[in-house]
Design an enzyme around this catalytic site. Structure first.
Site, PDB file in Angstrom:
ATOM      1  N   ILE A  53     -19.203  -0.608  -2.889  1.00 44.08           N
ATOM      2  CA  ILE A  53     -18.915  -1.393  -1.699  1.00 44.08           C
ATOM      3  C   ILE A  53     -18.674  -0.379  -0.537  1.00 44.08           C
ATOM      4  O   ILE A  53     -18.170   0.448  -0.840  1.00 44.08           O
ATOM      5  CB  ILE A  53     -17.590  -2.186  -1.921  1.00 44.08           C
ATOM      6  CG1 ILE A  53     -17.839  -3.344  -3.245  1.00 44.08           C
ATOM      7  CG2 ILE A  53     -17.384  -3.175  -0.975  1.00 44.08           C
ATOM      8  CD1 ILE A  53     -18.994  -4.152  -3.269  1.00 44.08           C
ATOM      9  N   ASN A  77      -5.227  -4.349  -6.937  1.00 39.74           N
ATOM     10  CA  ASN A  77      -6.488  -3.735  -6.218  1.00 39.74           C
ATOM     11  C   ASN A  77      -6.418  -2.088  -6.032  1.00 39.74           C
ATOM     12  O   ASN A  77      -7.472  -1.551  -6.032  1.00 39.74           O
ATOM     13  CB  ASN A  77      -6.675  -4.480  -4.963  1.00 39.74           C
ATOM     14  CG  ASN A  77      -7.467  -3.475  -4.165  1.00 39.74           C
ATOM     15  OD1 ASN A  77      -9.013  -3.677  -4.647  1.00 39.74           O
ATOM     16  ND2 ASN A  77      -7.400  -2.905  -3.222  1.00 39.74           N
ATOM     17  N   ASP A  99       0.756  -1.126  -0.116  1.00 41.15           N
ATOM     18  CA  ASP A  99       0.038   0.146   0.070  1.00 41.15           C
ATOM     19  C   ASP A  99       0.951   1.178   0.025  1.00 41.15           C
ATOM     20  O   ASP A  99       1.983   1.254   0.438  1.00 41.15           O
ATOM     21  CB  ASP A  99      -0.834  -0.138   1.400  1.00 41.15           C
ATOM     22  CG  ASP A  99      -2.103   0.961   0.947  1.00 41.15           C
ATOM     23  OD1 ASP A  99      -3.202   0.197   0.587  1.00 41.15           O
ATOM     24  OD2 ASP A  99      -1.971   1.989   1.214  1.00 41.15           O
ATOM     25  N   LYS A 118     -11.045   1.321 -16.221  1.00 35.46           N
ATOM     26  CA  LYS A 118     -11.759  -0.226 -15.755  1.00 35.46           C
ATOM     27  C   LYS A 118     -12.093  -1.032 -16.797  1.00 35.46           C
ATOM     28  O   LYS A 118     -12.041  -2.324 -16.734  1.00 35.46           O
ATOM     29  CB  LYS A 118     -12.934  -0.183 -14.786  1.00 35.46           C
ATOM     30  CG  LYS A 118     -12.538   0.595 -13.454  1.00 35.46           C
ATOM     31  CD  LYS A 118     -11.462  -0.081 -12.614  1.00 35.46           C
ATOM     32  CE  LYS A 118     -11.178   0.277 -11.276  1.00 35.46           C
ATOM     33  NZ  LYS A 118     -10.109  -0.460 -10.464  1.00 35.46           N
ATOM     34  N   THR A 157     -16.612   0.782   1.515  1.00 33.31           N
ATOM     35  CA  THR A 157     -15.155   1.093   1.541  1.00 33.31           C
ATOM     36  C   THR A 157     -15.013   2.628   1.751  1.00 33.31           C
ATOM     37  O   THR A 157     -15.947   3.401   1.463  1.00 33.31           O
ATOM     38  CB  THR A 157     -14.404   0.562   0.583  1.00 33.31           C
ATOM     39  OG1 THR A 157     -14.282   1.363  -0.537  1.00 33.31           O
ATOM     40  CG2 THR A 157     -14.898  -0.961   0.151  1.00 33.31           C
ATOM     41  N   TYR A 189     -12.641   6.844 -15.048  1.00 35.85           N
ATOM     42  CA  TYR A 189     -12.763   5.550 -14.313  1.00 35.85           C
ATOM     43  C   TYR A 189     -13.386   4.554 -15.100  1.00 35.85           C
ATOM     44  O   TYR A 189     -12.846   3.419 -15.147  1.00 35.85           O
ATOM     45  CB  TYR A 189     -13.725   5.909 -13.051  1.00 35.85           C
ATOM     46  CG  TYR A 189     -13.781   4.675 -12.077  1.00 35.85           C
ATOM     47  CD1 TYR A 189     -12.822   4.804 -11.013  1.00 35.85           C
ATOM     48  CD2 TYR A 189     -14.776   3.833 -12.254  1.00 35.85           C
ATOM     49  CE1 TYR A 189     -12.832   3.646 -10.123  1.00 35.85           C
ATOM     50  CE2 TYR A 189     -14.840   2.770 -11.380  1.00 35.85           C
ATOM     51  CZ  TYR A 189     -13.985   2.695 -10.317  1.00 35.85           C
ATOM     52  OH  TYR A 189     -13.882   1.599  -9.106  1.00 35.85           O
TER      53      TYR A 189
END
Length: 256
Positions: free
Chosen positions: A199, A100, A47, A170, A201, A166
């Protein structure tokens, strides 16, 4: 008082594997890292936020798992090469990878998106995935094979007028994953993409939740753990004939 005994992994289905997860300091990456470690994998928690990565490693080791952290800017090819080298040097090999790391980026119609905003999203959400697999595949070949899961999005399957960079990035991840699957299937490397809906998050913590929920016929947002369950299936030997596929985890978002 005797020291507290660490909990053993739930099962050891990944005990022969070493996994690298990018963007693993929170959200889906954190859930995937924890689930892999609970099943016996050694996990490299990668990360850009070192404190967040260290915290996930601490959670894993406290539960009896094996993990190490590395600070990685996923837009830097050299950093992703270093992350793979860390996996091999620290844990002996690399057999699993989950790419990810990502951001939401600027919104608006195409003509309203600043060029620098476009470039930033493409760099992290698409180019970084290529940089990752570019470094990961040689290590997997050296280990005798492996499995890659690239985290795309529902917007890697359908379009959204106001999420231009985006959506483009993707969709690129979806195509890149297919190309990898076709190119390396005969060499023992599988590659699949996972396409989460919205989601719960940190990525959407400031978004209008009721508006997002209404987009999902299931009537709620997803959880990082639900995404992780699909990721683990695709990484596992149970998915040995699954490669080049796109798996939605979206509460029927893309079904309507």
């Amino acid at each position: 008082m005797p020291p507290r005994r660490k909990r053993a992994p739930v099962n050891d289905s990944f005990s022969q594997h070493v996994a690298l997860v990018t963007g693993a300091g929170s959200g889906i990456g954190r859930a995937v890292s924890q689930a892999l470690a609970a099943r016996g994998a050694a996990v490299v928690v990668s990360d850009i936020n070192g404190e967040a990565a260290d915290a996930v490693v601490a959670e894993i080791t406290a539960a009896g798992g094996t993990a190490s952290a590395i600070v990685t800017d996923a837009t830097d090819p050299a950093a992703l090469t270093a992350a793979v080298a860390h996996a091999v040097d620290t844990h002996g090999k690399l057999t699993l990878a989950v790419n990810n790391a990502g951001i939401g980026g600027p919104t608006g119609l195409a003509a309203d998106i600043p060029v620098e905003g476009w470039q930033r999203v493409i760099d992290l959400n698409l180019s970084a995935v290529f940089y990752g697999v570019h470094a990961q595949i040689p290590a997997m070949l050296a280990a005798g094979g492996g499995s890659i899961v690239n985290i795309s999005s529902i917007l890697g399957l359908v379009g959204e007028a106001t999420a231009v960079p985006y959506t483009a990035a993707k969709h690129g991840v979806t195509g890149l994953t297919k190309a990898i699957a076709a190119g390396y299937a005969a060499q023992g490397i599988r590659a699949n993409s996972v396409h989460p809906g919205y989601i719960e998050t940190p990525l959407i913590e400031k978004a209008p939740k009721d508006f997002l929920i209404a987009k999902h016929p299931i009537g709620r947002l997803g959880t990082a753990e639900e995404v992780a369950a699909v990721v683990l299936f695709l990484l596992s030997d149970e998915a040995s004939f699954v490669t080049g596929s796109q798996y939605g985890v979206d509460g029927a978002y893309t079904a309507i």
